[in-house]
Write an enzyme that holds these catalytic residues in place. Structure first.
Site, PDB file in Angstrom:
ATOM      1  N   LYS A 144      10.413   3.497 -27.471  1.00 52.84           N
ATOM      2  CA  LYS A 144      11.636   2.797 -27.066  1.00 52.84           C
ATOM      3  C   LYS A 144      11.346   1.356 -26.659  1.00 52.84           C
ATOM      4  O   LYS A 144      11.991   0.415 -27.147  1.00 52.84           O
ATOM      5  CB  LYS A 144      12.296   3.549 -25.904  1.00 52.84           C
ATOM      6  CG  LYS A 144      12.847   4.930 -26.254  1.00 52.84           C
ATOM      7  CD  LYS A 144      13.561   5.524 -25.047  1.00 52.84           C
ATOM      8  CE  LYS A 144      14.118   6.912 -25.357  1.00 52.84           C
ATOM      9  NZ  LYS A 144      13.034   7.896 -25.528  1.00 52.84           N
ATOM     10  N   VAL A 145      10.387   1.166 -25.741  1.00 52.48           N
ATOM     11  CA  VAL A 145      10.108  -0.187 -25.259  1.00 52.48           C
ATOM     12  C   VAL A 145       9.499  -1.039 -26.365  1.00 52.48           C
ATOM     13  O   VAL A 145       9.895  -2.194 -26.566  1.00 52.48           O
ATOM     14  CB  VAL A 145       9.178  -0.147 -24.029  1.00 52.48           C
ATOM     15  CG1 VAL A 145       8.843  -1.557 -23.567  1.00 52.48           C
ATOM     16  CG2 VAL A 145       9.833   0.641 -22.888  1.00 52.48           C
ATOM     17  N   VAL A 204       2.542  -4.332 -20.422  1.00 54.44           N
ATOM     18  CA  VAL A 204       3.538  -3.865 -19.449  1.00 54.44           C
ATOM     19  C   VAL A 204       3.640  -2.338 -19.521  1.00 54.44           C
ATOM     20  O   VAL A 204       4.648  -1.766 -19.116  1.00 54.44           O
ATOM     21  CB  VAL A 204       4.924  -4.504 -19.688  1.00 54.44           C
ATOM     22  CG1 VAL A 204       4.891  -5.993 -19.441  1.00 54.44           C
ATOM     23  CG2 VAL A 204       5.436  -4.210 -21.096  1.00 54.44           C
ATOM     24  N   ALA A 205       2.586  -1.684 -20.044  1.00 54.62           N
ATOM     25  CA  ALA A 205       2.606  -0.231 -20.223  1.00 54.62           C
ATOM     26  C   ALA A 205       1.899   0.471 -19.076  1.00 54.62           C
ATOM     27  O   ALA A 205       2.505   0.781 -18.054  1.00 54.62           O
ATOM     28  CB  ALA A 205       1.966   0.126 -21.567  1.00 54.62           C
ATOM     29  N   ARG A 206       0.606   0.711 -19.228  1.00 51.91           N
ATOM     30  CA  ARG A 206      -0.209   1.362 -18.210  1.00 51.91           C
ATOM     31  C   ARG A 206      -1.534   0.609 -18.095  1.00 51.91           C
ATOM     32  O   ARG A 206      -2.150   0.258 -19.107  1.00 51.91           O
ATOM     33  CB  ARG A 206      -0.481   2.829 -18.574  1.00 51.91           C
ATOM     34  CG  ARG A 206       0.748   3.721 -18.517  1.00 51.91           C
ATOM     35  CD  ARG A 206       1.217   3.950 -17.092  1.00 51.91           C
ATOM     36  NE  ARG A 206       2.323   4.899 -17.013  1.00 51.91           N
ATOM     37  CZ  ARG A 206       3.597   4.542 -17.010  1.00 51.91           C
ATOM     38  NH1 ARG A 206       3.924   3.268 -17.126  1.00 51.91           N
ATOM     39  NH2 ARG A 206       4.544   5.457 -16.917  1.00 51.91           N
ATOM     40  N   GLU A 257      -3.651   0.055  -8.585  1.00 48.47           N
ATOM     41  CA  GLU A 257      -2.587  -0.806  -8.058  1.00 48.47           C
ATOM     42  C   GLU A 257      -2.391  -0.569  -6.570  1.00 48.47           C
ATOM     43  O   GLU A 257      -2.265   0.584  -6.140  1.00 48.47           O
ATOM     44  CB  GLU A 257      -1.284  -0.543  -8.818  1.00 48.47           C
ATOM     45  CG  GLU A 257      -1.395  -0.936 -10.281  1.00 48.47           C
ATOM     46  CD  GLU A 257      -0.089  -0.759 -11.048  1.00 48.47           C
ATOM     47  OE1 GLU A 257       0.886  -0.228 -10.473  1.00 48.47           O
ATOM     48  OE2 GLU A 257      -0.035  -1.155 -12.216  1.00 48.47           O
ATOM     49  N   HIS A 308       3.652  -5.182 -11.249  1.00 47.93           N
ATOM     50  CA  HIS A 308       4.343  -4.019 -11.818  1.00 47.93           C
ATOM     51  C   HIS A 308       5.858  -4.167 -11.700  1.00 47.93           C
ATOM     52  O   HIS A 308       6.547  -3.353 -11.087  1.00 47.93           O
ATOM     53  CB  HIS A 308       3.877  -2.728 -11.151  1.00 47.93           C
ATOM     54  CG  HIS A 308       4.036  -1.521 -12.030  1.00 47.93           C
ATOM     55  ND1 HIS A 308       3.159  -0.470 -12.017  1.00 47.93           N
ATOM     56  CD2 HIS A 308       4.968  -1.208 -12.969  1.00 47.93           C
ATOM     57  CE1 HIS A 308       3.551   0.448 -12.886  1.00 47.93           C
ATOM     58  NE2 HIS A 308       4.649   0.023 -13.476  1.00 47.93           N
ATOM     59  N   GLY A 313       7.953  -4.364 -14.388  1.00 46.32           N
ATOM     60  CA  GLY A 313       8.607  -4.040 -15.651  1.00 46.32           C
ATOM     61  C   GLY A 313      10.003  -3.459 -15.520  1.00 46.32           C
ATOM     62  O   GLY A 313      10.901  -3.795 -16.287  1.00 46.32           O
ATOM     63  N   ALA A 314      10.214  -2.597 -14.551  1.00 51.00           N
ATOM     64  CA  ALA A 314      11.519  -1.943 -14.389  1.00 51.00           C
ATOM     65  C   ALA A 314      12.354  -2.580 -13.289  1.00 51.00           C
ATOM     66  O   ALA A 314      13.424  -2.077 -12.948  1.00 51.00           O
ATOM     67  CB  ALA A 314      11.315  -0.460 -14.075  1.00 51.00           C
TER      68      ALA A 314
END
Length: 603
Positions: free
Chosen positions: A210-211, A289-291, A320, A339, A341-342
């Site tokens: 999706k991303v 921007v994933a993991r 983190e 972090h 991203g969201a």
């Protein structure tokens, strides 16, 4: 999928020995599926039911505890159907006390929902909602054991994460963060911060879910050429937005920019390392921007210092928050964010709505596609099928590992050979485990009875089933299970059947799963540990030669089998090993003159 994935999607039944089984469904299920559990203590009632309409018995509303900040739109949805208790910043002790009065719990990433929470609920807690994607803070095994469904909100953050990826890429390319800090320090160094343009550059999107898809759309709008690597991405979806699917190595070699959008699994852990950085075009720029764990951070520092990587923009890190003296964070050509991203107002509101709808639906007895653990089924069925369920997942894992990286998997055929009538053999569990085995090794999706078919369809994987009715006693549920993957390239040519499909077959012997066929070759090896498959010229001494190489490297062999076409012709050697051989050991096996090809497969 990951080591935690199997445990995450486990099903608990009355005995502890069955906790690592997951389910899938092809046919409609009743709204209530139940199995009884023995109590753990003298004062604990038997726990029963996972997916049921939640009723207090006196007509009153259920109670939902919201333990971390949730958007107002989500709260309103909850208040329409339940009594909502918003209690933030609770200590673990306070949560354990309050949970016994609640039917559902909603958390974000800051609240740990461990076994103590489920024990303290005394069976009342029916649903845990995780407002976001990750479920590392929820003990899924305990949740399932106590009859509690866990749901998450995996889609609402998509646009926010994609936008942040594009923002980081543009900021990195134009040195925005560094120039901003320089001006605020009283400097005016225009020549120092000359950047590069995005137009005409090649962006490789690694992970086309999706991303990744949304990043590709936006990058195309910026005039970039976009390529992508994802073994499960449907080619038609990529082509529809002008994206070419390529192999992993081609993506690394041709990209000017690389954007990571893959889950963190054993397969993807440190997938960008010294070896893969060496394959990249000099001057590549990387966005993540994933993991954090998908990049070997020390190797990235070395690649930056060597000039292989020109710049990096990172929103996520292995640990983190990262250490204050981190060489990577402090590197002058690295742009970092904590972090985020969201972290948009819209995404937070979307997550609130998505998780509220999932929790309300679960309390009403609905089966949610975002469930990350499975409903209970008959303990008798699980007991009988347990070894076959293990066999099914391992066959799926073997088959997908035999596929060459760039070809992807679109079609899978499952054949069950059994003496039992169709109505007397429920294959939903087996179908789901094969789906799990195929999808989870490179995905963060938990495949279970609720979401198996949904997940397969979403990833463009079409599964068909065939049953072969055998003569004989129906005492044993199955004789063999065969998995075939069509329209794929294989990294081990001998795994192809006469009609060109990757084909593996297995059976259960004395309760232990065995691999019995690879392509057209008969073998017999237990599916424990890992497996080395070698195609060789059938000649004396081959077993001893390979065994000696493994022994010298302290790799323990647990099983070995050779299947051949005819004496002195081609043969397949299947070797079960308890340990993971080093690259040097595998190289020595490949250098044996009589070995024509080989592959190492993790189970």
């Amino acid at each position: 999928m990951s080591a935690t994935a199997a445990a995450s999607s486990s099903i608990a039944v009355a005995t502890n020995s069955l906790r690592n089984v997951t389910l899938s469904s092809r046919s409609p299920l009743p709204s209530a599926i139940s199995v009884a559990f023995p109590s753990r203590g003298r004062n604990t009632l038997q726990r029963r039911l996972v997916l049921v309409s939640c009723s207090t018995g006196d007509g009153s509303k259920p109670t939902i505890l919201v333990a971390e900040k949730l958007g107002e739109a989500g709260i309103k949805l909850l208040e329409d159907v339940a009594n909502v208790d918003c209690s933030y910043n609770m200590t673990p002790e306070e949560l354990n006390i309050k949970i016994s009065l609640c039917d559902a719990l909603i958390v974000r990433s800051g609240t740990k929902v461990g076994r103590e929470v489920f024990e303290s609920s005394h069976g009342r807690l029916k649903v845990v909602g995780r407002a976001g994607v990750g479920i590392d803070n929820v003990d899924l095994s305990a949740a399932t054991e106590f009859g509690c469904l866990v749901v998450n909100a995996p889609t609402a953050n998509t646009i926010a994460a994609a936008e942040h990826g594009i923002a980081l890429m543009a900021a990195m390319a134009r040195n925005v963060a560094q120039a901003d800090a320089s001006v605020k320090a009283g400097e005016w160094k225009r020549n120092k911060y000359v950047g590069v343009s995005l137009v005409g550059k090649t962006l490789a999107v690694l992970g086309f879910g999706k991303v990744g898809t949304e990043v590709a759309r936006r990058a195309k709008g910026l005039g970039m050429r976009v390529i992508a690597h994802d073994p499960y991405a449907p080619a038609d979806r990529a082509h529809a937005i002008g994206v070419d699917l390529v192999s992993f190595d081609e993506a690394l070699a041709t990209a000017d920019f690389i954007s990571l959008h893959m889950p963190l699994t054993p397969t993807t852990s440190k997938i960008l390392n010294d070896e893969t950085f060496a394959k990249m075009k000099k001057g590549v720029r990387i966005v993540n921007v994933a993991r954090g764990g998908v990049i070997d951070e020390d190797a990235l520092v070395r690649a930056l210092d060597a000039g292989i990587v020109a710049q990096a923009a990172l929103d996520v890190f292995t640990k983190e928050p990262p250490a204050k003296d981190s060489k990577l964070v402090q590197h002058e050509r690295v742009t970092v964010t904590p972090h985020l991203g969201a972290s948009t107002m819209e995404a937070q509101e979307g997550v609130a709505i998505e998780i509220a709808e999932a929790v309300v639906g679960a309390l009403n007895g609905e089966l949610a596609a975002t469930a990350v653990n499975a409903p209970m089924v008959s303990a008798e069925v699980l007991t009988e099928l347990k070894p076959y369920v293990v066999l099914a997942e391992k066959l799926g894992r073997l088959a997908v590992q035999l596929v060459a990286g760039g070809s992807g998997v679109k079609n899978a055929k499952i054949t069950y050979a059994s003496a039992r009538a169709t109505d007397d053999l429920d294959t939903r569990l087996l179908r789901a485990m094969i789906t799990k085995g195929i999808i989870e090794p490179i995905s963060d999706v938990y495949v279970n009875l609720v979401n198996a078919d949904f997940t397969a369809k979403q990833r463009g994987l079409r599964l068909s089933e065939e049953r072969v009715l055998l003569d004989g006693s129906p005492e044993s549920p199955l004789e063999t299970i065969t998995v075939q993957l069509s329209n794929v390239e294989s990294k081990f040519a001998s795994s192809l059947s006469e009609s060109g499909e990757v084909k593996v077959e297995g059976k259960v012997k004395d309760g232990v799963p065995h691999l019995t066929k690879v392509g057209s070759f008969e073998v017999d090896v237990t599916l424990e540990g890992s497996i080395i498959l070698c195609r060789q010229v059938d000649q004396p001494g081959m077993i001893g030669t390979v065994g000696s190489i493994l022994g010298e490297s302290n790799v323990n062999v647990n099983f070995m089998s050779v299947g051949r076409i005819a004496p002195r012709k081609q043969a397949i050697m299947a070797i079960g090993v308890d340990d993971i051989p080093s690259k040097e050991t595998l190289k020595k096996i490949g250098e044996i003159p009589a070995v024509e090809e080989f592959v190492f497969l993790k189970l």
